[in-house]
Motif scaffolding. Structure first.
Motif, PDB file in Angstrom:
ATOM      1  N   GLU A 136       0.791  -1.229   0.000  1.00  0.00           N
ATOM      2  CA  GLU A 136       0.000   0.000   0.000  1.00  0.00           C
ATOM      3  C   GLU A 136       0.827   1.284   0.000  1.00  0.00           C
ATOM      4  O   GLU A 136       0.467   2.239  -0.699  1.00  0.00           O
ATOM      5  N   PRO A 137       1.935   1.378   0.748  1.00  0.00           N
ATOM      6  CA  PRO A 137       2.715   2.632   0.671  1.00  0.00           C
ATOM      7  C   PRO A 137       3.218   2.927  -0.745  1.00  0.00           C
ATOM      8  O   PRO A 137       3.192   4.090  -1.177  1.00  0.00           O
ATOM      9  N   LEU A 138       3.652   1.892  -1.471  1.00  0.00           N
ATOM     10  CA  LEU A 138       4.123   2.106  -2.835  1.00  0.00           C
ATOM     11  C   LEU A 138       2.967   2.477  -3.758  1.00  0.00           C
ATOM     12  O   LEU A 138       3.102   3.354  -4.623  1.00  0.00           O
ATOM     13  N   VAL A 139       1.832   1.830  -3.586  1.00  0.00           N
ATOM     14  CA  VAL A 139       0.658   2.164  -4.394  1.00  0.00           C
ATOM     15  C   VAL A 139       0.277   3.629  -4.182  1.00  0.00           C
ATOM     16  O   VAL A 139      -0.006   4.357  -5.137  1.00  0.00           O
ATOM     17  N   SER A 140       0.279   4.069  -2.940  1.00  0.00           N
ATOM     18  CA  SER A 140      -0.079   5.463  -2.648  1.00  0.00           C
ATOM     19  C   SER A 140       0.927   6.432  -3.254  1.00  0.00           C
ATOM     20  O   SER A 140       0.543   7.480  -3.810  1.00  0.00           O
ATOM     21  N   GLU A 141       2.214   6.097  -3.162  1.00  0.00           N
ATOM     22  CA  GLU A 141       3.245   6.949  -3.770  1.00  0.00           C
ATOM     23  C   GLU A 141       3.049   7.034  -5.289  1.00  0.00           C
ATOM     24  O   GLU A 141       3.105   8.128  -5.878  1.00  0.00           O
ATOM     25  N   CYS A 142       2.812   5.878  -5.909  1.00  0.00           N
ATOM     26  CA  CYS A 142       2.633   5.850  -7.361  1.00  0.00           C
ATOM     27  C   CYS A 142       1.348   6.552  -7.784  1.00  0.00           C
ATOM     28  O   CYS A 142       1.301   7.179  -8.851  1.00  0.00           O
ATOM     29  N   PHE A 143       0.316   6.458  -6.960  1.00  0.00           N
ATOM     30  CA  PHE A 143      -0.930   7.175  -7.251  1.00  0.00           C
ATOM     31  C   PHE A 143      -0.675   8.675  -7.307  1.00  0.00           C
ATOM     32  O   PHE A 143      -1.135   9.366  -8.233  1.00  0.00           O
ATOM     33  N   ASP A 144       0.054   9.196  -6.322  1.00  0.00           N
ATOM     34  CA  ASP A 144       0.351  10.632  -6.316  1.00  0.00           C
ATOM     35  C   ASP A 144       1.161  11.031  -7.549  1.00  0.00           C
ATOM     36  O   ASP A 144       0.893  12.069  -8.174  1.00  0.00           O
ATOM     37  N   LEU A 145       2.146  10.206  -7.915  1.00  0.00           N
ATOM     38  CA  LEU A 145       2.953  10.491  -9.100  1.00  0.00           C
ATOM     39  C   LEU A 145       2.112  10.403 -10.368  1.00  0.00           C
ATOM     40  O   LEU A 145       2.250  11.236 -11.276  1.00  0.00           O
ATOM     41  N   MET A 146       1.245   9.403 -10.418  1.00  0.00           N
ATOM     42  CA  MET A 146       0.379   9.223 -11.585  1.00  0.00           C
ATOM     43  C   MET A 146      -0.550  10.428 -11.752  1.00  0.00           C
ATOM     44  O   MET A 146      -0.745  10.951 -12.857  1.00  0.00           O
ATOM     45  N   MET A 147      -1.123  10.897 -10.645  1.00  0.00           N
ATOM     46  CA  MET A 147      -2.039  12.026 -10.732  1.00  0.00           C
ATOM     47  C   MET A 147      -1.312  13.284 -11.207  1.00  0.00           C
ATOM     48  O   MET A 147      -1.856  14.074 -11.979  1.00  0.00           O
ATOM     49  N   LYS A 148      -0.084  13.474 -10.752  1.00  0.00           N
ATOM     50  CA  LYS A 148       0.698  14.617 -11.213  1.00  0.00           C
ATOM     51  C   LYS A 148       0.929  14.541 -12.717  1.00  0.00           C
ATOM     52  O   LYS A 148       0.751  15.525 -13.443  1.00  0.00           O
ATOM     53  N   GLU A 149       1.317  13.360 -13.196  1.00  0.00           N
ATOM     54  CA  GLU A 149       1.538  13.172 -14.632  1.00  0.00           C
ATOM     55  C   GLU A 149       0.251  13.370 -15.424  1.00  0.00           C
ATOM     56  O   GLU A 149       0.223  14.059 -16.452  1.00  0.00           O
ATOM     57  N   TYR A 150      -0.831  12.763 -14.930  1.00  0.00           N
ATOM     58  CA  TYR A 150      -2.072  12.762 -15.705  1.00  0.00           C
ATOM     59  C   TYR A 150      -2.722  14.136 -15.734  1.00  0.00           C
ATOM     60  O   TYR A 150      -3.331  14.517 -16.739  1.00  0.00           O
ATOM     61  N   ARG A 151      -2.594  14.889 -14.666  1.00  0.00           N
ATOM     62  CA  ARG A 151      -3.128  16.251 -14.687  1.00  0.00           C
ATOM     63  C   ARG A 151      -2.490  17.079 -15.799  1.00  0.00           C
ATOM     64  O   ARG A 151      -3.137  17.936 -16.396  1.00  0.00           O
ATOM     65  N   GLU A 152      -1.231  16.804 -16.080  1.00  0.00           N
ATOM     66  CA  GLU A 152      -0.501  17.569 -17.093  1.00  0.00           C
ATOM     67  C   GLU A 152      -0.833  17.134 -18.514  1.00  0.00           C
ATOM     68  O   GLU A 152      -0.661  17.911 -19.452  1.00  0.00           O
ATOM     69  N   ARG A 153      -1.278  15.881 -18.688  1.00  0.00           N
ATOM     70  CA  ARG A 153      -1.461  15.403 -20.061  1.00  0.00           C
ATOM     71  C   ARG A 153      -2.820  14.763 -20.305  1.00  0.00           C
ATOM     72  O   ARG A 153      -3.012  14.035 -21.268  1.00  0.00           O
ATOM     73  N   CYS A 154      -3.804  15.045 -19.448  1.00  0.00           N
ATOM     74  CA  CYS A 154      -5.108  14.385 -19.609  1.00  0.00           C
ATOM     75  C   CYS A 154      -5.830  14.811 -20.876  1.00  0.00           C
ATOM     76  O   CYS A 154      -6.801  14.168 -21.283  1.00  0.00           O
ATOM     77  N   LEU A 155      -5.370  15.894 -21.520  1.00  0.00           N
ATOM     78  CA  LEU A 155      -6.000  16.343 -22.756  1.00  0.00           C
ATOM     79  C   LEU A 155      -5.063  16.242 -23.953  1.00  0.00           C
ATOM     80  O   LEU A 155      -5.388  16.742 -25.038  1.00  0.00           O
ATOM     81  N   ALA A 156      -3.906  15.606 -23.778  1.00  0.00           N
ATOM     82  CA  ALA A 156      -2.915  15.572 -24.858  1.00  0.00           C
ATOM     83  C   ALA A 156      -3.404  14.797 -26.077  1.00  0.00           C
ATOM     84  O   ALA A 156      -3.314  15.277 -27.211  1.00  0.00           O
ATOM     85  N   LYS A 157      -3.929  13.598 -25.866  1.00  0.00           N
ATOM     86  CA  LYS A 157      -4.378  12.741 -26.964  1.00  0.00           C
ATOM     87  C   LYS A 157      -5.859  12.378 -26.859  1.00  0.00           C
ATOM     88  O   LYS A 157      -6.428  11.824 -27.806  1.00  0.00           O
ATOM     89  N   THR A 158      -6.477  12.646 -25.726  1.00  0.00           N
ATOM     90  CA  THR A 158      -7.876  12.271 -25.501  1.00  0.00           C
ATOM     91  C   THR A 158      -8.799  13.063 -26.422  1.00  0.00           C
ATOM     92  O   THR A 158      -8.667  14.280 -26.540  1.00  0.00           O
ATOM     93  N   ARG A 159      -9.719  12.362 -27.060  1.00  0.00           N
ATOM     94  CA  ARG A 159     -10.663  12.985 -27.982  1.00  0.00           C
ATOM     95  C   ARG A 159     -12.019  12.272 -27.882  1.00  0.00           C
ATOM     96  O   ARG A 159     -12.081  11.088 -27.575  1.00  0.00           O
ATOM     97  N   PRO A 160     -13.122  12.968 -28.202  1.00  0.00           N
ATOM     98  CA  PRO A 160     -14.417  12.284 -28.295  1.00  0.00           C
ATOM     99  C   PRO A 160     -14.371  11.217 -29.389  1.00  0.00           C
ATOM    100  O   PRO A 160     -13.697  11.389 -30.406  1.00  0.00           O
TER     101      PRO A 160
END
Length: 216
Positions: A65-89
């Motif tokens: 769980e500690p690693l999952v939580s760390e990776c979740f925080d890192l993932m959210m940081k990455e995804y906030r920056e690129r959530c619209l990079a390739k995503t399309r309707p």
């Protein structure tokens, strides 16, 4: 059948966000020295919230769980920056939303993407349509398949559940619709198989967005 509203899932139903999600998580895996996952694998990781996606993407022996939580925080940081990079309707979604609007069918979104990013993606990629309710998990709304979010939408619209058609691409969505007593429709252009959708309660399957109109 006569429906007065549609609740849409977001990822795999209205928009194809798989590459942005995969790219974000794979950057986290690479940074920590783990092997990246294939795009196909992410089709099965997605749909139960990002923390569960992070857990699934990590190697089996590295899911404490500690690693999952760390990776979740890192993932959210990455995804906030690129959530619209390739995503399309998806192709056909704008035309479907236009026609539903003409028919005065109320449009809504219920996602397992966190509420902040659900709001952002809908606002940026689907700005031309009026969505009555756009909702992701929050302190008061647990993730699907818990039906709390779907039922909250029903109450806000002032409709009984039988008046609402629910369109999603996963077993989680079909379970949500069934638990909320809404009409469950499986989107075959999304990330999961027809078998998963039917096993979990889909009452109809459609292969392209415009086919939804035949159910109205």
């Amino acid at each position: 059948m006569k429906f007065k509203a549609v609740i849409f899932d977001l990822d795999g139903t209205l928009v194809d966000s798989l590459e942005d999600i995969a790219d974000s998580m794979n950057r986290v895996l690479y940074a920590l020295g783990f092997k990246s996952q294939s795009l196909a694998a992410y089709k099965y990781f997605i749909g139960n919230g990002i923390k569960n996606l992070v857990r699934a993407a990590l190697p089996e022996g590295s899911r404490e769980e500690p690693l999952v939580s760390e990776c979740f925080d890192l993932m959210m940081k990455e995804y906030r920056e690129r959530c619209l990079a390739k995503t399309r309707p998806y192709a056909g979604i704008p035309e479907l939303l236009d026609e539903l609007t003409k028919r005065q069918i109320k449009l809504n979104v219920l996602s397992n993407k966190i509420d902040e990013l659900t709001q952002k993606v809908v606002a940026k990629l689907l700005p031309a349509w009026n969505f009555e309710v756009v909702m992701g998990p929050s302190a008061n709304i647990p993730r699907k398949p818990n039906p709390t979010g779907a039922l909250a939408i029903s109450r806000k619209l002032g409709l009984v559940e039988a008046d609402i058609l629910y369109l999603g691409d996963s077993g989680v969505d079909m379970k949500t619709a069934a638990a909320a007593n809404m009409y469950a429709v499986g989107a075959l252009w999304g990330y999961r198989t027809p078998e998963e959708l039917l096993t979990n309660g889909a009452k109809s399957l459609i292969s392209q967005p415009g086919e939804l109109l035949s159910l109205l």
